[in-house]
Structure formats: C-alpha cells, structure tokens
Scaffold this motif. Sequence first.
Motif, PDB file in Angstrom:
ATOM      1  N   GLY A 396       9.854   7.952  -4.881  1.00 63.35           N
ATOM      2  CA  GLY A 396       9.053   9.164  -5.032  1.00 63.35           C
ATOM      3  C   GLY A 396       9.426  10.262  -4.070  1.00 63.35           C
ATOM      4  N   MET A 397      10.208   9.931  -3.044  1.00 66.48           N
ATOM      5  CA  MET A 397      10.635  10.916  -2.040  1.00 66.48           C
ATOM      6  C   MET A 397      12.039  11.408  -2.402  1.00 66.48           C
ATOM      7  SD  MET A 397       8.654   8.321  -0.877  1.00 66.48           S
ATOM      8  CE  MET A 397       9.702   7.143  -0.073  1.00 66.48           C
ATOM      9  N   TRP A 398      12.137  12.128  -3.507  1.00 61.40           N
ATOM     10  CA  TRP A 398      13.448  12.479  -4.061  1.00 61.40           C
ATOM     11  C   TRP A 398      13.287  13.640  -5.033  1.00 61.40           C
ATOM     12  CZ3 TRP A 398      18.088  10.551  -2.645  1.00 61.40           C
ATOM     13  CH2 TRP A 398      19.190  10.772  -3.473  1.00 61.40           C
ATOM     14  N   PRO A 399      14.227  14.582  -5.157  1.00 62.84           N
ATOM     15  CA  PRO A 399      15.563  14.620  -4.537  1.00 62.84           C
ATOM     16  C   PRO A 399      15.650  15.625  -3.386  1.00 62.84           C
ATOM     17  CG  PRO A 399      15.563  16.028  -6.447  1.00 62.84           C
ATOM     18  CD  PRO A 399      14.156  15.483  -6.333  1.00 62.84           C
ATOM     19  N   GLY A 400      14.590  16.432  -3.162  1.00 64.96           N
ATOM     20  CA  GLY A 400      14.652  17.487  -2.162  1.00 64.96           C
ATOM     21  C   GLY A 400      13.905  17.124  -0.893  1.00 64.96           C
ATOM     22  N   THR A 401      13.832  18.075   0.029  1.00 62.71           N
ATOM     23  CA  THR A 401      13.112  17.900   1.292  1.00 62.71           C
ATOM     24  C   THR A 401      11.671  18.369   1.135  1.00 62.71           C
ATOM     25  OG1 THR A 401      15.093  18.146   2.652  1.00 62.71           O
ATOM     26  CG2 THR A 401      12.985  18.643   3.700  1.00 62.71           C
ATOM     27  N   PHE A 402      10.750  17.565   1.623  1.00 59.20           N
ATOM     28  CA  PHE A 402       9.330  17.915   1.621  1.00 59.20           C
ATOM     29  C   PHE A 402       9.036  18.674   2.916  1.00 59.20           C
ATOM     30  CE2 PHE A 402       4.842  17.484   2.243  1.00 59.20           C
ATOM     31  CZ  PHE A 402       4.274  17.317   0.978  1.00 59.20           C
ATOM     32  N   TRP A 403       8.593  19.918   2.767  1.00 60.88           N
ATOM     33  CA  TRP A 403       8.241  20.725   3.935  1.00 60.88           C
ATOM     34  C   TRP A 403       6.730  20.662   4.145  1.00 60.88           C
ATOM     35  CZ3 TRP A 403      11.090  22.799   7.705  1.00 60.88           C
ATOM     36  CH2 TRP A 403      12.468  22.862   7.498  1.00 60.88           C
ATOM     37  N   ASP A 444       6.708  29.513   3.680  1.00 62.00           N
ATOM     38  CA  ASP A 444       6.452  28.851   2.410  1.00 62.00           C
ATOM     39  C   ASP A 444       6.891  27.392   2.473  1.00 62.00           C
ATOM     40  OD1 ASP A 444       5.444  31.183   1.437  1.00 62.00           O
ATOM     41  OD2 ASP A 444       7.210  31.723   0.254  1.00 62.00           O
ATOM     42  N   VAL A 445       6.294  26.580   1.614  1.00 65.52           N
ATOM     43  CA  VAL A 445       6.534  25.142   1.619  1.00 65.52           C
ATOM     44  C   VAL A 445       7.106  24.697   0.277  1.00 65.52           C
ATOM     45  CG1 VAL A 445       4.708  24.733   3.300  1.00 65.52           C
ATOM     46  CG2 VAL A 445       4.176  24.664   0.857  1.00 65.52           C
ATOM     47  N   ALA A 446       7.521  23.434   0.228  1.00 69.90           N
ATOM     48  CA  ALA A 446       8.040  22.860  -1.008  1.00 69.90           C
ATOM     49  C   ALA A 446       7.875  21.353  -0.956  1.00 69.90           C
ATOM     50  CB  ALA A 446       9.522  23.215  -1.197  1.00 69.90           C
ATOM     51  N   GLY A 447       7.721  20.726  -2.119  1.00 69.75           N
ATOM     52  CA  GLY A 447       7.615  19.282  -2.212  1.00 69.75           C
ATOM     53  C   GLY A 447       8.969  18.641  -2.425  1.00 69.75           C
ATOM     54  N   TYR A 448       8.967  17.321  -2.519  1.00 67.13           N
ATOM     55  CA  TYR A 448      10.214  16.610  -2.801  1.00 67.13           C
ATOM     56  C   TYR A 448      10.801  17.035  -4.143  1.00 67.13           C
ATOM     57  CZ  TYR A 448       9.275  13.098   0.899  1.00 67.13           C
ATOM     58  OH  TYR A 448       9.049  12.453   2.091  1.00 67.13           O
ATOM     59  N   ASN A 449       9.900  17.159  -5.134  1.00 66.37           N
ATOM     60  CA  ASN A 449      10.362  17.370  -6.504  1.00 66.37           C
ATOM     61  C   ASN A 449       9.363  18.255  -7.241  1.00 66.37           C
ATOM     62  OD1 ASN A 449      11.331  17.232  -9.104  1.00 66.37           O
ATOM     63  ND2 ASN A 449      11.318  14.992  -9.237  1.00 66.37           N
ATOM     64  N   PRO A 450       9.749  19.482  -7.582  1.00 64.88           N
ATOM     65  CA  PRO A 450       8.818  20.360  -8.308  1.00 64.88           C
ATOM     66  C   PRO A 450       8.326  19.746  -9.607  1.00 64.88           C
ATOM     67  CG  PRO A 450      10.718  21.584  -7.519  1.00 64.88           C
ATOM     68  CD  PRO A 450      11.017  20.142  -7.283  1.00 64.88           C
ATOM     69  N   ALA A 451       9.115  18.858 -10.185  1.00 67.07           N
ATOM     70  CA  ALA A 451       8.717  18.216 -11.434  1.00 67.07           C
ATOM     71  C   ALA A 451       8.086  16.850 -11.190  1.00 67.07           C
ATOM     72  CB  ALA A 451       9.932  18.068 -12.355  1.00 67.07           C
ATOM     73  N   GLY A 452       7.919  16.488  -9.928  1.00 62.97           N
ATOM     74  CA  GLY A 452       7.388  15.171  -9.601  1.00 62.97           C
ATOM     75  C   GLY A 452       5.880  15.123  -9.690  1.00 62.97           C
ATOM     76  N   THR A 512      -2.215  17.763  -1.853  1.00 59.34           N
ATOM     77  CA  THR A 512      -3.298  16.845  -2.205  1.00 59.34           C
ATOM     78  C   THR A 512      -2.772  15.513  -2.727  1.00 59.34           C
ATOM     79  OG1 THR A 512      -3.441  17.709  -4.467  1.00 59.34           O
ATOM     80  CG2 THR A 512      -4.803  18.785  -2.792  1.00 59.34           C
ATOM     81  N   TRP A 513      -1.461  15.377  -2.878  1.00 58.12           N
ATOM     82  CA  TRP A 513      -0.830  14.127  -3.295  1.00 58.12           C
ATOM     83  C   TRP A 513      -1.209  13.043  -2.297  1.00 58.12           C
ATOM     84  CZ3 TRP A 513       5.139  13.264  -2.672  1.00 58.12           C
ATOM     85  CH2 TRP A 513       5.502  12.033  -3.254  1.00 58.12           C
ATOM     86  N   GLN A 514      -1.751  11.949  -2.801  1.00 62.63           N
ATOM     87  CA  GLN A 514      -2.265  10.906  -1.923  1.00 62.63           C
ATOM     88  C   GLN A 514      -1.240  10.457  -0.903  1.00 62.63           C
ATOM     89  OE1 GLN A 514      -4.716   7.038  -2.937  1.00 62.63           O
ATOM     90  NE2 GLN A 514      -2.540   6.621  -3.185  1.00 62.63           N
ATOM     91  N   MET A 515      -0.017  10.179  -1.322  1.00 58.56           N
ATOM     92  CA  MET A 515       1.000   9.678  -0.407  1.00 58.56           C
ATOM     93  C   MET A 515       1.273  10.670   0.713  1.00 58.56           C
ATOM     94  SD  MET A 515       4.283   9.625   0.769  1.00 58.56           S
ATOM     95  CE  MET A 515       5.235  10.563  -0.416  1.00 58.56           C
ATOM     96  N   ALA A 516       1.399  11.940   0.388  1.00 61.53           N
ATOM     97  CA  ALA A 516       1.676  12.950   1.406  1.00 61.53           C
ATOM     98  C   ALA A 516       0.476  13.147   2.325  1.00 61.53           C
ATOM     99  CB  ALA A 516       2.076  14.264   0.746  1.00 61.53           C
ATOM    100  N   ALA A 517      -0.727  13.172   1.734  1.00 56.88           N
ATOM    101  CA  ALA A 517      -1.927  13.386   2.540  1.00 56.88           C
ATOM    102  C   ALA A 517      -2.133  12.260   3.543  1.00 56.88           C
ATOM    103  CB  ALA A 517      -3.144  13.526   1.627  1.00 56.88           C
TER     104      ALA A 517
END
Length: 762
Positions: A396-403, A444-452, A512-517
Amino acid sequence: MKKRPFPQAMALALPTLGLLCAQAHAQTPGDASLPTVTVTAQPELSLPQPQAMGQTVLLPRRASTSDTASLLADVPGASVNGAGGVSSLPALRGLADDRLRIKVDGMDLIASCPNHMNPALSYIDPTQLGALTVYAGLSPVSTGGDSIGGSILAESRAPAFAAPGQGTLHKGEVGVSYRSNNGARSLNLSATHATQDFSLRYDGSLSKADNYSAGDDFKTYDFTGRVGHTLPRDEVGSTAYFTRNHALSLAVKRDDHLFEARLGVQDMPYQLYPNQRMDLLGNDQRSLNLGYTGQMDWGVLQARLYHETVDHFMDFGADKRYWYGSASGGATALDGLPCSPIGPSCGAGMPMYTEGKTTGLTVQGEVSLQDGDLLRLGTEFQRYSINDWWPPSGAGMWPGTFWNIRDGERHRSALFAEWEGQLKPQWKGLLGARVERVTMDAGDVAGYNPAGGGFQARDAALFNATEHASSDRNIDLTALARWTVSATQDIEFGFAHKERSPNVYERFTWSTWQMAALMNNFVGDGNGYVGNLALKPEKANTVSATFDWHAEDQRWGFKATPYLTRMSDHIDAVQWNATTNAPATTLAVDKFSVLKYVNQSARIYGLDLSGHMPLAQNDWGQWGLQGLLNLTRDKNLTTGDGLIHTMPLNAKLTLTQQQGGWHNSAELVMVGAKTHVSTMRNEVSTPGYALVNLRGSHRWGDVRLDFGVENLFDTCYALPTGGAYVGQGTTMTNPALPNYPQWGTAVPGMGRTLYAGVNVTF
C-alpha cells in the motif's frame, strides 16, 4: 495480570502524611531533640519557589535510570507518560509534552517526530545533568511561553575553573552501571582541563538495554510478525534501546563576564516503542549553544544563541512485522514472509524520515531597582522548520512518496517584562506579562498513490486547497504573592493566564487513511490522529496556593498545594469517519480508532501534598521520613469525558537512614486504580498497585557506589499513563484479526530489577 489492591497500601500512606501534617503544627522552633536532615528546598528562592533538584538528589538516582524525565518522579504534581526507554514525556498536574516549556541548557528544543520520540529531555543523559528545576502550574513569564502547564529547566553541570594561584586544574570522572531486568548497561565519562579564566570539558555517555520483563504474563500470544521470532508472554516487546551522547563545552571568564560554547551530539541507533506502531531506528542530533552572562552596573545581562539539526528515522523494529502485501502472505498471515520484488504486492517495512532544524535567540536583562526589587526584560526568537516524508516501500506504500508535512514552519517571537520585589516586610510579589507571536505555514502534500485507497487524493486535495498559513498572538500573565506568616509558615498564591499554539502535527497532518493516521500519535494510545488547520491556541487560567509549614532550619516541613486550571480551546480529539470526512455518528467502543484534533473546553483541579521529618537518631544513624501524595481530577467540559493520560491518586512514602558515608532508603509507591479515562479515545483502565523499592549508596573518598532493587516483590502492574501495548505483531493497521495487537492491554511496568553503579572521580 495480578492485581495489587491500592486501598490497603493507601491506608498506610494517609496516616503517615497525617503525621507529617501534625508535625507541622506540633514542632516548635526551639525543639532540638531531633537530628537535622539535609533537604534541597531553598526558602529564599525567587517567586514562585520551584522544585529544585541538585546533585544531592540526582546523584543517587543515576544508576537506576537512563531516562532523565523519570527523575521527576519525586516532584509533587509531576509524573511521566510512558514512551521509549530514554524518552518518557513529563507531565505536570495532568498537562504533558508540548503543553510544558522544557529547556535544556537554555535551548528551547522541539520534538521532530510524528510520535514525539525525541523530546527535549532525551538529549541530556542523567549523568550529564547538573540541576533540574520545575515550575508546576504558575510559572514566571521569564521561564518561557507557548505553554500552559509549567516549565522544566534542565542544566548541565556548570563550568569549573582553577582557583586563583592554582595554575592548571585537571579533573574528571568515569562511571558504569548495570540493571538486571533488561540487561541495561551504561557508561559515562567526563574530563575537564581548566585555568583560572578558561575551562574545557568533555561529557560522554552510552546506554544500551534489551527488552524488559513484567512481573508476570500480561498477554496471551507470543507472535511478533517475524518468521522464527517469538517473545515470552511476560516480555514487553519493543522496549530495547541504544543511545550515545557527547558534549564538548568551552567557557571563558573575563572579570564579570562569562562566555560559554557547547557542542552537543546524539547518535541513537535505536529506541523501540511498546506503545507506538513504529520504532525509532536512527536519531542524529547536532546542537551548538552559545551563551553569555555579564554583571553590569545596573544588573545582569544574559544572551543565548543556539542551533539544532535533527535527522530522524523510523521503521518497524525487531519485534514488529516487517514484510507486507499479498506476496508476504497477506493481511491474515501470522508472520510476514520475505518477498521480492518490492512493488504493489510486496512491501518491505515502512520507512519514515523527519528532518528538523531549530534556531533560537534569547536576550534577558535583570535590572536591580531600589530596595532590592528586580525588573526582568527580555526577548526571544525561534525559527523551526520540518519535513516529514515516507518513501515508497511497496504494497500500500507505493509508488510515490507520502508527504506527511512538507516545508513545515513554526516561528516564534516574544517580548516579556517581569517585576519582583518586596511589597511589605512580610510580603513579596511578582507580576509578569509576555506577548508572543507564533506564525505557522506548510507546503502542499501528496499521498503514496493518488489512485490508491484511504482517500489519499481527496484528503490531499482538500488540504492543498486550504490556506496553510496562520498567525497567533498569545498573551501570558502571571501574578504571585508570598506571605511570610512567621518563621515557620509561608503562604504562596497566585494566578496565571497562559496560551499555547498548536504544534505542527496537530495542525498540518492531513490524511484520514487509517494506516497513515496511526503513524501520527504522540500519546501512545494506539489510535490514529488527523490534524486540523482550523485549530485555535489553547488558553488556560490557573489559580493555586501553597501552604508551607516548616522548621526555621528546614529540618522538617509540610506543604499542601490545591490548584485549579480552566482551559478554553483545549486541543482534544473526536472520533472521525473517513468516508464522510466528518465526526463519527456511531462511536467505536473498546477498539482503536481514528480521531481528529478539535478545540474544546476542559478543567483540571487537584491537590499536591509533600513533607519530610526526622524520626530518630540512634546507633544505626539518623532516620527520617518523606512523603508525597498527588490527587488530580479532570473533565472535558464540552463532552463530559475524561482527558487522556491523567494520573490517578498516587503516593510515595520513603524511610531514610544515614550513617557515616551510607545513605539508604526504603520506598513504598502506591497508585490507585485508573477508572476515570477518555472514553472518546477508548483509553484503557488500569488496576491499582503498590511497589517497594530499596536503595543505598556509599562514598569512599573519590569512589561512589549506588545500588538497589526496584519492584522488590516482582509485582505485575499496568502503567496508568503508559499507553496501549502495540509492541509486537502486525502493527500497521487495526482489523480484529489474531495477528494484530488487540485493544485492551496497557503497557506493563518493569518487574523486579537489581541495579548497581560505580562512579570514580579523579
């Protein structure tokens, strides 16, 4: 877990504290029938009178701990919230962590970690500590702002200079210690070269420990999520640590002027956490601290300039599952199997990096006025920047960097003025005001995967579309008075208004994604937390009074301090529904959840009692008794709920004995059941318990021996503010599966441990 009833133990404590109280009324200044005992109180200290811990108090405890915060256990109103083995979070009267102003050698340091694994006191080893000063509740504005619960000032040992005509001074010390339960071993070294005007000192320390064991089995499983690795059911997973601290100090004295420079380095290879989903696997800190103190015709001028950099790394430690994804066996696998290649079906850990930089400047003048009055004027500036990012590691931690936080900033500037003086022969007063500006911003921030999954794209877009910058103007006021009723009685009372702006994790974390929170949590309760850009600064009004009865020579004394704190815009949390992105309408019960920070109202009140008295003098030496009792009650006035991590009723009685070079003591520690909890956060209740500790020390010239046994009867007990146990297994998420940490287990305290330390000065 075996329960140790608290009421029976408290039944022993209350009569003894009553005896101390009676002593306050019964003793007369002329009574010379009892021996004198040494105490650390200094009745002529400035308002308010702090709890000052010098070498007399600190030296006997150095062998028993590598955690500087734990030394606060004997301070009325103080406690520690469990964290890593060298990074406990101090609390004063129910307020902890960033709600306190904690300074190390005058540096205002900030935890650069989503779990606050590197708090300020973790950067000074107990063996390097020269003094520890605590202002609980009513703190002078000159001791710092941006806090509502009080101030803690940690100082290294002062520089040593050669006496006039001595020539060159060479001295040092080396010490080792060992603790049996977790195999903790520590080494400390100090060396000084000095002349009459120049001083150079090196301080170094090393501490390493394995996991500790509780007094009995406290869990029903032994898996860790790692193939071939299990833990005994009494072993508290993820409690090992390894840390190294170095400091090089230079001081130059010219007439009435002192210039100091201190270079500090911390290299922490690991510090595992039983109440966090992640572990610290690297913390490198560098600090440069420049100070000046000068005696002028008008008074004293002090200035300090400091800079700190922190490179912090987290991932899953040895007791937590490392491999994730379908190729590792999937979510239901008891142990994650090694897999390759790293990608959507194979995840190798979850690396998390934090980079923090802090630069600060303080200038303060203390002007001597007529009749001995003092006027303190000062200014402070601090610039703090932070980046918190999580590189892709697969699954689930793919393919980009989570800021988590990108280009975060939190800058402070302050002006303060404080007057202290004699109002009447028996009255002394202090009045101070502080104005502070706190500006915050983030990119600004970004998740691992915009489509995730986990609404990463939605949450990032909402955060990026909202204004990140804020500017708070906070005001602190403190008014205190001390009435010397007689030579044996003082009354100190006052009022303080304090304000604190949110920290960067309270404001800028966004997913709000449980894993990230779950990765954003600095209270160790197993839940996940989401920041809130709309948070307002906390505001607290505190009133308290200290009634102090004592002998003229301080050989006995008793203090009682009732207090009340009322908070508006208190930063608490509400359970959050990620799907609707709104407060949950149906609350999760007896399970971990995701919460969002919100402003609410709260109240804390309580009573601190402390006392000491001599008992007798005979062929076995001088005998004395010390006592401590803390009562704290809290309430969220918006919801009627309890607040997180408030200590239940607790007390300590210590029987002391001194003869020749021997100093021995027997302690009875009593803690009541924690039943008043935060139901919103599903905080775990804990039963009451009682512990017995024995300590001893002896000095032979330049050699000092400290030894003892803690938890003599190997009691199995739960730490009331130690958080939820998530120290082993699949910790990344919360489904109710047998391979995941289950809600309802509190982190247990350490079982019986013997310790010993030898320190040699030369």
